[in-house]
Each structure stands twice: as C-alpha cells, then as structure tokens.
Design an enzyme around this catalytic site. Structure first.
Site, PDB file in Angstrom:
ATOM      1  N   HIS A   1       0.863  -1.189   0.000  1.00 59.04           N
ATOM      2  CA  HIS A   1       0.000   0.000   0.000  1.00 59.04           C
ATOM      3  C   HIS A   1       0.896   1.235   0.000  1.00 59.04           C
ATOM      4  O   HIS A   1       1.238   1.786   1.048  1.00 59.04           O
ATOM      5  CB  HIS A   1      -0.925  -0.025   1.225  1.00 59.04           C
ATOM      6  CG  HIS A   1      -1.908   1.101   1.272  1.00 59.04           C
ATOM      7  ND1 HIS A   1      -3.042   1.072   2.051  1.00 59.04           N
ATOM      8  CD2 HIS A   1      -1.937   2.301   0.634  1.00 59.04           C
ATOM      9  CE1 HIS A   1      -3.719   2.193   1.908  1.00 59.04           C
ATOM     10  NE2 HIS A   1      -3.057   2.966   1.055  1.00 59.04           N
TER      11      HIS A   1
ATOM     12  N   HIS B   1       1.547   4.742  -2.598  1.00 62.41           N
ATOM     13  CA  HIS B   1       1.117   5.521  -3.775  1.00 62.41           C
ATOM     14  C   HIS B   1       2.334   6.210  -4.382  1.00 62.41           C
ATOM     15  O   HIS B   1       3.027   6.959  -3.680  1.00 62.41           O
ATOM     16  CB  HIS B   1       0.094   6.578  -3.375  1.00 62.41           C
ATOM     17  CG  HIS B   1      -1.141   6.010  -2.736  1.00 62.41           C
ATOM     18  ND1 HIS B   1      -2.291   5.743  -3.447  1.00 62.41           N
ATOM     19  CD2 HIS B   1      -1.402   5.647  -1.455  1.00 62.41           C
ATOM     20  CE1 HIS B   1      -3.215   5.256  -2.626  1.00 62.41           C
ATOM     21  NE2 HIS B   1      -2.699   5.182  -1.409  1.00 62.41           N
TER      22      HIS B   1
ATOM     23  N   HIS C   1      -9.610   1.318  -0.813  1.00 63.33           N
ATOM     24  CA  HIS C   1      -9.522   2.067   0.438  1.00 63.33           C
ATOM     25  C   HIS C   1     -10.924   2.078   1.041  1.00 63.33           C
ATOM     26  O   HIS C   1     -11.888   2.484   0.374  1.00 63.33           O
ATOM     27  CB  HIS C   1      -9.077   3.499   0.175  1.00 63.33           C
ATOM     28  CG  HIS C   1      -7.614   3.646  -0.163  1.00 63.33           C
ATOM     29  ND1 HIS C   1      -6.998   2.922  -1.145  1.00 63.33           N
ATOM     30  CD2 HIS C   1      -6.654   4.454   0.367  1.00 63.33           C
ATOM     31  CE1 HIS C   1      -5.714   3.274  -1.203  1.00 63.33           C
ATOM     32  NE2 HIS C   1      -5.485   4.206  -0.292  1.00 63.33           N
TER      33      HIS C   1
ATOM     34  N   GLU D   1     -11.352   4.181   6.201  1.00 60.50           N
ATOM     35  CA  GLU D   1     -10.279   5.085   6.660  1.00 60.50           C
ATOM     36  C   GLU D   1     -10.933   6.321   7.276  1.00 60.50           C
ATOM     37  O   GLU D   1     -10.669   6.669   8.420  1.00 60.50           O
ATOM     38  CB  GLU D   1      -9.371   5.478   5.484  1.00 60.50           C
ATOM     39  CG  GLU D   1      -8.275   6.485   5.873  1.00 60.50           C
ATOM     40  CD  GLU D   1      -7.508   7.040   4.674  1.00 60.50           C
ATOM     41  OE1 GLU D   1      -8.030   6.977   3.527  1.00 60.50           O
ATOM     42  OE2 GLU D   1      -6.397   7.563   4.888  1.00 60.50           O
TER      43      GLU D   1
ATOM     44  N   ASP E   1       2.082   6.985   1.875  1.00 57.56           N
ATOM     45  CA  ASP E   1       2.634   8.171   1.187  1.00 57.56           C
ATOM     46  C   ASP E   1       3.873   8.632   1.953  1.00 57.56           C
ATOM     47  O   ASP E   1       3.870   9.709   2.578  1.00 57.56           O
ATOM     48  CB  ASP E   1       1.578   9.286   1.171  1.00 57.56           C
ATOM     49  CG  ASP E   1       0.271   8.826   0.557  1.00 57.56           C
ATOM     50  OD1 ASP E   1       0.213   8.695  -0.675  1.00 57.56           O
ATOM     51  OD2 ASP E   1      -0.689   8.573   1.316  1.00 57.56           O
TER      52      ASP E   1
HETATM   53  N1  ADE Z   1      -4.309   8.558  -1.831  1.00 61.83           N
HETATM   54  C1  ADE Z   1      -3.094   8.563  -1.272  1.00 61.83           C
HETATM   55  N2  ADE Z   1      -3.172   8.332   0.041  1.00 61.83           N
HETATM   56  C2  ADE Z   1      -4.491   8.171   0.335  1.00 61.83           C
HETATM   57  C3  ADE Z   1      -5.207   7.890   1.507  1.00 61.83           C
HETATM   58  N3  ADE Z   1      -4.614   7.734   2.692  1.00 61.83           N
HETATM   59  N4  ADE Z   1      -6.562   7.796   1.422  1.00 61.83           N
HETATM   60  C4  ADE Z   1      -7.185   7.960   0.246  1.00 61.83           C
HETATM   61  N5  ADE Z   1      -6.552   8.209  -0.891  1.00 61.83           N
HETATM   62  C5  ADE Z   1      -5.205   8.312  -0.862  1.00 61.83           C
HETATM   63 ZN    ZN Z   2      -3.574   4.825   0.418  1.00 62.98          ZN
END
Ligand code: ADE
Ligand code: ZN
Length: 342
Positions: free
Chosen positions: A16, A18, A195, A198, A279
């Site tokens: 996971h 990006h 996702h 969250e 990220d």
């Molecule tokens: N894109 C990158 N990080 C994300 C996240 N935590 N939640 C949703 N979209 C994303």
């Molecule tokens: Zn993500």
C-alpha cells in the site's frame, strides 16, 4: 545490532504505497521548477507537506501529481520511490499510481506507463527489487468514469499491471457506485482492492468485500465500530493493509500510543494485518520506520512484527510457489536478525 537496525533489514512487502505520495519535497520542488508550476503564494515545497485531514492531504497530493509530466519524470519518481523501499528492507512491492491525476493535466496514459515501467525495470536490474503496478480509480470522479478507467487499463495490459485500487476521499463517495467497474476488472483478470473505513464507515469495508469482490482492504480502521464485521474478517482472514502514520493525519485514531488505537484492536481481534507506508515522504516516514513505530509506540513485539511481515507474503498477488519459498526463507532470515538484537 539494535532493534531498529534489525527491523530495517527485516525482509518485507510493501502493498500500500502511492507513487505520487512517494515524491520527496526536493524532487517535487525540482519538478515544479522544471515545469514552471505555480505553487501557492509564499510556499516552499517542503512547507506544503503538512495537513489536518484527508481532504487537505489530497489537495497537496494532486499538486505533487501535477509536477510529474514527462516520461523521465515518471521514471525518476518511480526509481526514487522504489530505492527507498529497498532501503527499508522491502523485497516485493505492489505500487499504486493515480493515472487520473495526470490525465487531468494532459499527460497520456502511455507516457506515464512508459516512465513508470522503466523505473520498475531499472530498479530490478540495479537493486533486485521486484515490483508490480496497481492503477487506482479516483472515486471522486464517480462510477461511470471508473468503468471507462478500468477499460483503459484493460486496453493497455502489461505483465506488471496486476490489479486496480480505489482511493481518494470516501466521504461522499461510497463504494456502491463502483460495482460495474470492479466487475469489469474481475472479468479482465485484474486483482481488486479498495480504500475503505479510513474516514468512511465500517459498512464501506463490507461493501468492498461483498459487492466489489475485493481481495484486500486498504486501511479499514473503522472496522472497530462493527464487532460482527470484525469477527467475519478475522474468520475469512482477508488481508488489511494498515498504515500506522497515516492514521495520525487522516483517521479518527490519531494517538498511536492509545491502547484502543484501531490497529491495536484489529490485531487483537485476529485480523490478517500487513504494514505499509501509504505516502511515505509526505508523512515524513519510510516503511522501516513504520515497523519501528509499531514496536516503540504501539507495544507490538518483535514476533508480532515478524507475523506482519510474513502476512505481507500471504496478501501479495503472486503465485503460491513463490509464497511458499519466501515464507520459508524470510522466516529464517527474520529469526536470524532478531537473534542478533542486543
Ligand atoms: N491517496 C493517497 N493516500 C491516500 C489515503 N490515505 N486515502 C485515500 N486516498 C489516498
Ligand atoms: Zn492509500
């Protein structure tokens, strides 16, 4: 060696991550200057890497995405991102990227693919890291566009493109709208993840699994609101890709040390958890630091961390023979590393 060194060297997966969230602020500043991109007034690129919410974060993520324009840029950010994975002990990566963010500013899918695939090939030749790609649907663009998106992905098949994801803001964009897109993904042989839970309700997790036929859940923290779903997911052992530091920026669980932090509750309920970085430079971390955070701040034991690393193999979209081999060799390697910790 100390525990942090052992955790860094520990073989692991990254499932996971990006691409666009893995651009460090120096590279972002250079790309923004190269393409004469206007940053918000008075902003230094590194100052932009601060956020209070998912929506806030996604604004910056889009800005960073827009700084990646040509084939060389895509090759560069891919290479740099994967090089940091190697430095964190990653042995296998499934990398999300966000084609819609680039299409929006006129970059063709072919251009981004060429550059990203080149970065993936280069890192494998230089450092031996194996990676595959997962283009992610931007849920904010709606279900109709998502079908076109999956068709575009299907029309540009490549061995390294193995699945689709669903990301951006869950609030106002629940998963039900994406049934057709995910059905198409399944029909053309793509793996599926989304996702969910969250910032949205636990129901989004159930919908992702039952209606979208997802094979993994990305984040999933709000599952702790729903005891029945928690029990169902513990029984099915569907993998969750947890990202500890992300919770402190986007979720309702901002205190990693709290005994009722979602990741702690998910582990205690017996879910199959994998640990990932989401990220990393945008959240000031790397993958190895996430393992250290689990140990130092969240009270997980070295054995727990070994389990999470090996769960990553089970959760990966790779063949069973490779899974068996990696489980055996990684397990021995991890035991050897942990036995050297003083
Ligand atoms: N894109 C990158 N990080 C994300 C996240 N935590 N939640 C949703 N979209 C994303
Ligand atoms: Zn993500």
């Amino acid at each position: 060696m100390n525990i942090d060194e052992a955790l860094r060297l520990m073989p692991k997966t990254e499932l996971h991550l990006h691409l666009e969230g893995a651009v460090d602020s120096t590279t972002f500043a250079e790309l923004a200057a190269k393409h004469r991109l206007e940053l918000p007034p008075h902003a230094v690129a590194s100052d932009l890497y601060e956020y209070d919410s998912l929506a806030d974060f996604l604004d910056v993520y889009s800005l960073v995405s827009h700084s990646i324009r040509d084939r060389d840029d895509f090759q560069r950010v891919t290479y740099e991102c994967l090089e940091r994975c190697v430095n964190s002990g990653a042995r296998y990566v499934e990398l999300f990227f966000s084609p819609e963010s680039h299409l929006q500013v006129g970059v063709s899918y072919e251009t981004m693919l060429e550059g990203v695939l080149q970065g993936v090939e280069d890192i494998q030749v230089d450092l031996g890291l194996v990676s595959n790609l997962v283009p992610a649907i931007n849920r904010e663009l709606g279900g109709y566009r998502a079908v076109e998106f999956v068709q575009m992905v299907a029309d540009h098949r490549h061995d390294r493109i193995i699945g689709v994801g669903l990301d951006f803001n869950e609030l106002g964009h629940p998963p039900e709208a994406f049934v057709d897109a995910f059905r198409l993904a399944s029909q053309v042989g793509l793996h599926r993840t989304s996702h969910a839970g969250e910032v949205g309700p636990a129901q989004n997790i159930r919908t992702g699994i039952e209606l979208l036929d997802c094979q993994r859940v990305d984040h999933g923290y709000n599952i702790v609101e729903d005891a029945r779903l928690l029990a169902d997911c513990a029984a099915s052992q569907i993998p969750f890709t947890a990202c500890p530091t992300t919770t402190t920026y986007t979720s309702a669980f901002r205190d990693l040390g709290a005994p009722d932090h979602a990741i702690r509750q998910m582990a205690d309920a017996g879910l199959k958890l994998t640990i990932n970085s989401d990220d990393p430079p945008m959240f000031g971390i790397d993958l190895a630091m996430e393992y250290c955070t689990l140990y130092h701040q969240m009270g997980f034991t070295p054995d727990d961390l070994k389990t999470f690393a090996l769960n990553g193999i089970d959760a990966a979209w790779i063949d069973d023979q490779t899974k068996r081999e990696w489980r055996s060799t990684w397990s021995n390697e991890i035991d050897g590393l942990l036995s050297q910790v003083v």
